[in-house]
Structures are given as structure tokens and as C-alpha cells.
Design an enzyme around this catalytic site. Structure first.
Site, PDB file in Angstrom:
ATOM      1  N   GLU A 124     -38.755  13.427  -9.066  1.00  0.00           N
ATOM      2  CA  GLU A 124     -39.018  13.070 -10.482  1.00  0.00           C
ATOM      3  C   GLU A 124     -37.889  13.629 -11.263  1.00  0.00           C
ATOM      4  O   GLU A 124     -37.443  15.016 -11.132  1.00  0.00           O
ATOM      5  CB  GLU A 124     -40.444  13.675 -10.885  1.00  0.00           C
ATOM      6  CG  GLU A 124     -40.852  13.767 -12.096  1.00  0.00           C
ATOM      7  CD  GLU A 124     -42.181  14.029 -12.630  1.00  0.00           C
ATOM      8  OE1 GLU A 124     -42.515  15.281 -12.052  1.00  0.00           O
ATOM      9  OE2 GLU A 124     -43.063  13.640 -13.367  1.00  0.00           O
ATOM     10  N   LYS A 135     -54.122  27.484 -21.975  1.00  0.00           N
ATOM     11  CA  LYS A 135     -52.895  28.069 -22.186  1.00  0.00           C
ATOM     12  C   LYS A 135     -51.987  26.949 -22.433  1.00  0.00           C
ATOM     13  O   LYS A 135     -51.926  26.147 -21.490  1.00  0.00           O
ATOM     14  CB  LYS A 135     -52.531  28.738 -21.149  1.00  0.00           C
ATOM     15  CG  LYS A 135     -50.991  29.278 -21.237  1.00  0.00           C
ATOM     16  CD  LYS A 135     -50.234  29.582 -19.635  1.00  0.00           C
ATOM     17  CE  LYS A 135     -49.247  28.682 -19.359  1.00  0.00           C
ATOM     18  NZ  LYS A 135     -48.116  28.275 -20.323  1.00  0.00           N
ATOM     19  N   GLU A 147     -53.663  17.297 -12.285  1.00  0.00           N
ATOM     20  CA  GLU A 147     -53.015  15.859 -12.578  1.00  0.00           C
ATOM     21  C   GLU A 147     -51.381  16.494 -12.550  1.00  0.00           C
ATOM     22  O   GLU A 147     -50.984  17.221 -13.305  1.00  0.00           O
ATOM     23  CB  GLU A 147     -53.403  15.556 -14.199  1.00  0.00           C
ATOM     24  CG  GLU A 147     -54.748  15.219 -14.120  1.00  0.00           C
ATOM     25  CD  GLU A 147     -55.499  13.981 -13.524  1.00  0.00           C
ATOM     26  OE1 GLU A 147     -54.539  13.475 -13.028  1.00  0.00           O
ATOM     27  OE2 GLU A 147     -56.381  13.785 -13.891  1.00  0.00           O
ATOM     28  N   CYS A 154     -45.568  11.688 -17.545  1.00  0.00           N
ATOM     29  CA  CYS A 154     -45.688  11.504 -15.871  1.00  0.00           C
ATOM     30  C   CYS A 154     -45.718  10.266 -15.444  1.00  0.00           C
ATOM     31  O   CYS A 154     -45.665   9.862 -14.452  1.00  0.00           O
ATOM     32  CB  CYS A 154     -46.972  12.415 -15.892  1.00  0.00           C
ATOM     33  SG  CYS A 154     -48.238  11.864 -16.776  1.00  0.00           S
TER      34      CYS A 154
HETATM   35  P1  NAD Z   1     -45.118  22.786 -15.318  1.00  0.00           P
HETATM   36  O1  NAD Z   1     -45.620  22.408 -14.001  1.00  0.00           O
HETATM   37  O2  NAD Z   1     -43.648  23.406 -15.201  1.00  0.00           O
HETATM   38  O3  NAD Z   1     -45.842  23.551 -16.209  1.00  0.00           O
HETATM   39  C1  NAD Z   1     -47.137  23.094 -16.575  1.00  0.00           C
HETATM   40  C2  NAD Z   1     -47.782  24.313 -17.122  1.00  0.00           C
HETATM   41  O4  NAD Z   1     -47.966  25.117 -15.837  1.00  0.00           O
HETATM   42  C3  NAD Z   1     -47.001  25.116 -18.228  1.00  0.00           C
HETATM   43  O5  NAD Z   1     -48.197  25.569 -19.129  1.00  0.00           O
HETATM   44  C4  NAD Z   1     -46.534  26.145 -17.501  1.00  0.00           C
HETATM   45  O6  NAD Z   1     -46.196  27.349 -18.430  1.00  0.00           O
HETATM   46  C5  NAD Z   1     -47.775  26.488 -16.263  1.00  0.00           C
HETATM   47  N1  NAD Z   1     -47.196  27.234 -15.248  1.00  0.00           N
HETATM   48  C6  NAD Z   1     -46.336  27.348 -14.789  1.00  0.00           C
HETATM   49  N2  NAD Z   1     -46.107  28.238 -13.765  1.00  0.00           N
HETATM   50  C7  NAD Z   1     -47.315  28.612 -13.409  1.00  0.00           C
HETATM   51  C8  NAD Z   1     -47.988  29.424 -12.303  1.00  0.00           C
HETATM   52  N3  NAD Z   1     -47.365  30.007 -11.454  1.00  0.00           N
HETATM   53  N4  NAD Z   1     -49.221  29.798 -12.613  1.00  0.00           N
HETATM   54  C9  NAD Z   1     -50.015  29.001 -13.511  1.00  0.00           C
HETATM   55  N5  NAD Z   1     -49.336  28.224 -14.665  1.00  0.00           N
HETATM   56  C10 NAD Z   1     -48.253  28.055 -14.552  1.00  0.00           C
HETATM   57  O7  NAD Z   1     -44.858  21.206 -15.989  1.00  0.00           O
HETATM   58  P2  NAD Z   1     -43.986  21.010 -17.222  1.00  0.00           P
HETATM   59  O8  NAD Z   1     -42.649  20.949 -17.164  1.00  0.00           O
HETATM   60  O9  NAD Z   1     -44.907  21.734 -18.529  1.00  0.00           O
HETATM   61  O10 NAD Z   1     -44.554  19.433 -17.396  1.00  0.00           O
HETATM   62  C11 NAD Z   1     -43.882  18.402 -16.910  1.00  0.00           C
HETATM   63  C12 NAD Z   1     -44.665  18.155 -15.499  1.00  0.00           C
HETATM   64  O11 NAD Z   1     -45.966  17.629 -15.832  1.00  0.00           O
HETATM   65  C13 NAD Z   1     -44.191  16.924 -14.914  1.00  0.00           C
HETATM   66  O12 NAD Z   1     -44.187  17.003 -13.302  1.00  0.00           O
HETATM   67  C14 NAD Z   1     -45.127  15.564 -15.281  1.00  0.00           C
HETATM   68  O13 NAD Z   1     -45.036  14.687 -14.479  1.00  0.00           O
HETATM   69  C15 NAD Z   1     -46.224  16.411 -15.189  1.00  0.00           C
HETATM   70  N6  NAD Z   1     -47.459  15.703 -16.000  1.00  0.00           N
HETATM   71  C16 NAD Z   1     -48.391  15.189 -15.311  1.00  0.00           C
HETATM   72  C17 NAD Z   1     -49.399  14.375 -15.787  1.00  0.00           C
HETATM   73  C18 NAD Z   1     -50.399  13.669 -15.275  1.00  0.00           C
HETATM   74  O14 NAD Z   1     -51.640  13.617 -16.044  1.00  0.00           O
HETATM   75  N7  NAD Z   1     -50.267  13.393 -13.902  1.00  0.00           N
HETATM   76  C19 NAD Z   1     -49.349  14.403 -17.489  1.00  0.00           C
HETATM   77  C20 NAD Z   1     -48.344  14.975 -17.836  1.00  0.00           C
HETATM   78  C21 NAD Z   1     -47.127  15.521 -17.219  1.00  0.00           C
END
Ligand code: NAD
Length: 497
Positions: free
Chosen positions: A385, A175, A250, A284
Site C-alpha cells: 500500500e 481518539k 478495518e 483505503c
Molecule cells: P495508522 O494505522 O497509522 O493510524 C490509525 C490510527 O491508529 C491513528 O489514530 C493512530 O494514531 C493510531 N495508532 C497508531 N499506533 C497505535 C498503537 N500502537 N495503538 C493504538 N493506536 C495507534 O493509519 P493512518 O495513517 O492514520 O491511516 C491510513 C491507513 O488507514 C491506511 O492503511 C488505510 O488503508 C487505512 N484505512 C482503512 C480503512 C478501512 O475501512 N479499511 C479506511 C480508511 C483508512
């Protein structure tokens, strides 16, 4: 007519069962419609998981080197279409072309790594404690993996998950983030065209609360690989915990770069600018805090502000642009709310601090590169963050305080120290609470063949990237072969009086 992107289930493009769709627009120019995507729900996830489950036995039976050959062929397709895919990614995510070409390149490198690793899904041979008996460990696939991705690395992150998981013999339902689905579509199209059989990889578009939740809760999903915020990561871990699913998390970061008095300031400046404003601060691993020792604090702050204020912000399709927009209006509002919080907390706004709205900027979600001085470690802008182009500069008196401040957040992804003192550099490597530490380099710039991830609230101990990803997507099986022809008993007291 906008291009319609349908779910990819069992090798076919199918609309959401509900028939619902949503639009994906360019954050640099909202008049630019990238496509219309299926807005799926649990019924579509059920179809995709059923397809992945049905495809698993045959895929698992193919030897890993042959599976990896398909990964290699898919990588060739990525190489051939790199520029085209980068342009689509810049349109849907906003980051500049140099960075989106880098994102596709990371997927290419991850694919080439998989093409080698397919011959190295090694186990271990250990001596048995009994004679005429052999003991070894082999690695097996696990079944259907659910994969949930963020929007900031729209092709690299799906590739970190899919290449190793499929090479290990699993099948998958992925997804993408709702904001960046086209890059996953392009990636999976390459996999399918390279010969990944129907059902082995499936894509379901839609929201986290519906598609994501359905994946977490599906009993036929053996493991979930999630990259995203720590907040959602907690939820993923809770749901997976109930059914004892493996989950690899992650998560977020609040990364810092330390600059000591003896550092090469020009080098530290370049690192801070790239770390803080690359990808509009939406990495991130972005440098969100600059921790400067008192002797260089004033000068470094001035140098950073001078350069940040001159960064060219605009549509990333223009090669002269250095920083693109925030990914969405909501993200820009979050960034701005943190800027307001910073001002209320008493930090000094040294440059930026507002949306860019006039002229060409009026078509998208642009924000000024922003720098705060006089930030103290307790402020929210120093602890939480922000995920935008905002750098908090903190003054410290010495190395020990710098380490304390860097470690003083709940996160632990990336960290960096600029110094010419090799002893302090080595000490920092030992003391910094982070999954990644750079010496005289910025907090961003991970390489795909090395483990990637963080400590504390940044994850749960897994590392996607490099060889450790292959541990996540496989199960060890321990094998004993007794060729003595007699019953030999282990784990009892065999010691003779
Ligand atoms: P997010 O947590 O809002 O969403 C990530 C994914 O989870 C999306 O596909 C979203 O639709 C899905 N999601 C949301 N609610 C959910 C639920 N209840 N159940 C299952 N899936 C759900 O994050 P974002 O805004 O897309 O990305 C930014 C974040 O990602 C930042 O915190 C960033 O630091 C982190 N990030 C971490 C890494 C790493 O490798 N550590 C890499 C890239 C981004």
C-alpha cells in the site's frame, strides 16, 4: 491566537492533565494553523473511560428509539453546518471541497440510517425443542467502546463508529488521528448539542502510541473499533486478544481495477482516474493497480497518462482544483520513496514522479499524479500500500491472469472489473478475493447503508457500515421462558424407547 481544542470528557472541555498541546496545520498551506490540540496520555484516557463507564447504566436504560432520536437531532446539526465543516476538513486534511462535503454527507447519511435503525435493533425468535417453552434472542449493548480513527475520512469514519455504537446503547471514548482532530471535534459537538448526555461520548486527542495504547490496554474498555493500517491493526488485535476484548479492524488495501479487451475504455479511464487520484490516492479503497488486458494496455496507459498529467493540483479550498496535497510531509516522503523503489525495480515512469514545489505549491505537501507502466505483479509498487497518487499499470494476457494478479497481494478490500461480458463479470464477482467488488465502476464509492470491509490482511471479519455495524456494537442474549410449570430437560436424550 490559535483556537484551542481541549479533550471532551464527561461533557466538559478539559486540557490534557500534562498541559501539553500540539499544532494542527493545513497540509496545503502550512502557514494556516487550524488549532492547538491537547496532547494527551494514559491519565486522560483513564478519566475519559471512567466518565464513559459511569454514564453507561443510564444511557443503556434509555430505549433505543429514544437514543436514536438524539442521533437524528445531531444529524440535523450536521446538515445545517455541512459547508462550514467541509471547509475545516479541507484545511486539516487537504482533500478538495467536493470530497469533504461528501465526507460530511456520509456522516449525515450514517446518522439518518441510525435514526431508522434505532427502531430495528431486532433479535430473533426460534421455536423451542420442548413444549410450552419460548426461545428468543435479544441484543444488548456492551459497555465502553474505544474508537481509534485514521485521518483520511475525518468525519465519516468517526460517524460509522459512533452512530451505531451509541444507538445500540454503548458509551464511547474516541481518539481521532493526530492530523485530523478538528472534524471529530465538530462531529462530537453536534452529538452533545443534540442531547447526548455527559460522559456518553468522550474525545481524547493525542498520539497512537500513548492515547491509542492506553485505550487498548484499559480493563474497562469492552471493545475497540479500529480503522487504520494493517501494521497497527495487528498490534490492536494482539493487545485486545490478551484481555479477550472484541475488536473490529478495518485496515489497508492494495486495490485493483481490471480492464478487459472488450471494456468501454472511456468509462474505464474515468473510473481509473477517479479511483487512483481522488483524495490524492489516500483512500483505503484507492485504485493502486490498473490491470489491463494486452489488447487495450497500450491505449489505456496512454489515455491515463494524458489525463493524469493535466490534473489540477493545489489547495482544495479552490473549487477548480481536482487533487489536493498529501496529508503530511512524512506521507509525501513515503510516496516518493515508493516512486524511487518503482524506478529501481524496473517499472517505467510514464508521468509524474516528484513533489510539486514551485509557487503556491511551495506552501504544502503536493505531489504529481504519477503513473508507472511495465509494472510486474512481483514489484513492491504492485504489492504494498502506497497511499498516495501513484498508479501501477500491469499488463495481463487474459481474464484468468487478471484475476490471479488482482488476488496476488496480502490485502483484500476493494476490486473492480470493466467488461461488457456478463459471464466474465459474474465470474469475477465469484473469484476476486475482496470484501467489495464493483462491475464497470471504480474501486471507490462505498455507500453507508451497506457492509464495508475486506478479507485477508484488510480486517478480521467485521463490517462497519450498514446493519452489520449494529452486530459489532451489540451482544446477543439468548432467552428461554418455560411456561410448562414442570422441569423440562433440554440437551439430554429425551427420545423414548
Ligand atoms: P495508522 O494505522 O497509522 O493510524 C490509525 C490510527 O491508529 C491513528 O489514530 C493512530 O494514531 C493510531 N495508532 C497508531 N499506533 C497505535 C498503537 N500502537 N495503538 C493504538 N493506536 C495507534 O493509519 P493512518 O495513517 O492514520 O491511516 C491510513 C491507513 O488507514 C491506511 O492503511 C488505510 O488503508 C487505512 N484505512 C482503512 C480503512 C478501512 O475501512 N479499511 C479506511 C480508511 C483508512
Amino acid at each position: 491566537m490559535a483556537t484551542e481544542y481541549r479533550n471532551f470528557i464527561n461533557g466538559k472541555l478539559v486540557p490534557a492533565r500534562s498541559g501539553k498541546t500540539y499544532e494542527n496545520r493545513n497540509p496545503a498551506d502550512t502557514a494556516d494553523l487550524i488549532g492547538v490540540f491537547s496532547a494527551s496520555d494514559a491519565a486522560d484516557v483513564a478519566d475519559a473511560v471512567a466518565a464513559a463507564k459511569a454514564a453507561y447504566p443510564a444511557w443503556k436504560a434509555i430505549p433505543a428509539p429514544a437514543r436514536g432520536e438524539i442521533m437524528r437531532k445531531a444529524t440535523e446539526k450536521l446538515i445545517a453546518r455541512k459547508d462550514e465543516f467541509a471547509k475545516v476538513m479541507t484545511r486539516e486534511m487537504g482533500k478538495v471541497l467536493k470530497e469533504t462535503r461528501g465526507d460530511v454527507q456520509e456522516a449525515i447519511d450514517t446518522g439518518l440510517y441510525a435514526a431508522g435503525e434505532r427502531r430495528r435493533i431486532w433479535g430473533t425468535v426460534a421455536p423451542s425443542e420442548l413444549p410450552n417453552k419460548m426461545a428468543y434472542v435479544t441484543r444488548q449493548p456492551m459497555g465502553v467502546w474505544g474508537m481509534i480513527c485514521p485521518w483520511n475520512f475525518p468525519m465519516a469514519i468517526p460517524s460509522w463508529k459512533l452512530f451505531p455504537a451509541l444507538t445500540c446503547g454503548n458509551t464511547a471514548v474516541i481518539k481521532p488521528a493526530t492530523l485530523t482532530p478538528a472534524s471529530t471535534a465538530n462531529f462530537v459537538q453536534c452529538l452533545a448539542e443534540a442531547g447526548v448526555p455527559a460522559g456518553v461520548v468522550n474525545v481524547v486527542y493525542g498520539a497512537g502510541g500513548t492515547v491509542g495504547e492506553a485505550l487498548l490496554n484499559h480493563p474497562d474498555v469492552a471493545g475497540v473499533s479500529f480503522t487504520g493500517s494493517s501494521e497497527v491493526g495487528r498490534r490492536v488485535a494482539e493487545v485486545c486478544g490478551r484481555s479477550l476484548k472484541r475488536c473490529s479492524l478495518e485496515l489497508g488495501g492494495k486495490n485493483a481495477q481490471i480492464v478487459l479487451d472488450d471494456a468501454d475504455l472511456e468509462l474505464a479511464l474515468e473510473g481509473a482516474l477517479w479511483g487512483a487520484f481522488g483524495t490524492t490516492g489516500q483512500r483505503c479503497t484507492a485504485t493502486s493497480r490498473l490491470i489491463a488486458q494486452a489488447g487495450v494496455y497500450d491505449q489505456l496507459l496512454k489515455m491515463v497518462v494524458d489525463r493524469a498529467a493535466k490534473l489540477r493540483v493545489g489547495n482544495g479550498l479552490d473549487e477548480s482544483i481536482e487533487m489536493g496535497p498529501c496529508v503530511s510531509d512524512a506521507q509525501r516522503q513515503t510516496v516518493h520513496s515508493y516512486v524511487e523503489i518503482g524506478k529501481q525495480e524496473g517499472a517505467r515512469l510514464a508521468c509524474g514522479g516528484g513533489p510539486l514545489k514551485g509557487g503556491a505549491h511551495g506552501k504544502g505537501f503536493f505531489y504529481q499524479p504519477t503513473v508507472f507502466g511495465n509494472v510486474t505483479p512481483q514489484m513492491r509498487i504492485a504489492r504494498e500500500e502506497i497511499f498516495g497518487p501513484v498508479l501501477s499499470v500491469i499488463k495481463v494476457k487474459d481474464f484468468d491472469e487478471a484475476v490471479r494478479v488482482l488476488n496476488g497481494t496480502p490485502y483484500g478490500l476493494s476490486s473492480s472489473i470493466y467488461t461488457r461480458n456478463v459471464n466474465l463479470a459474474m465470474k469475477a464477482v465469484e473469484l476476486l478475493e475482496a470484501g467489495i467488488t464493483y462491475v464497470n465502476a471504480p474501486t471507490i464509492g462505498a455507500e453507508c447503508h451497506l457492509p464495508f470491509g475486506g478479507v485477508k490482511d484488510t480486517g478480521n471479519g467485521h463490517r462497519e457500515g450498514g446493519w452489520t455495524a449494529y452486530d459489532i456494537f451489540s451482544e446477543p442474549k439468548t432467552v428461554y421462558i418455560d411456561y410448562s410449570g414442570a422441569l423440562q430437560k433440554a440437551q439430554i436424550d429425551n427420545v423414548q424407547d
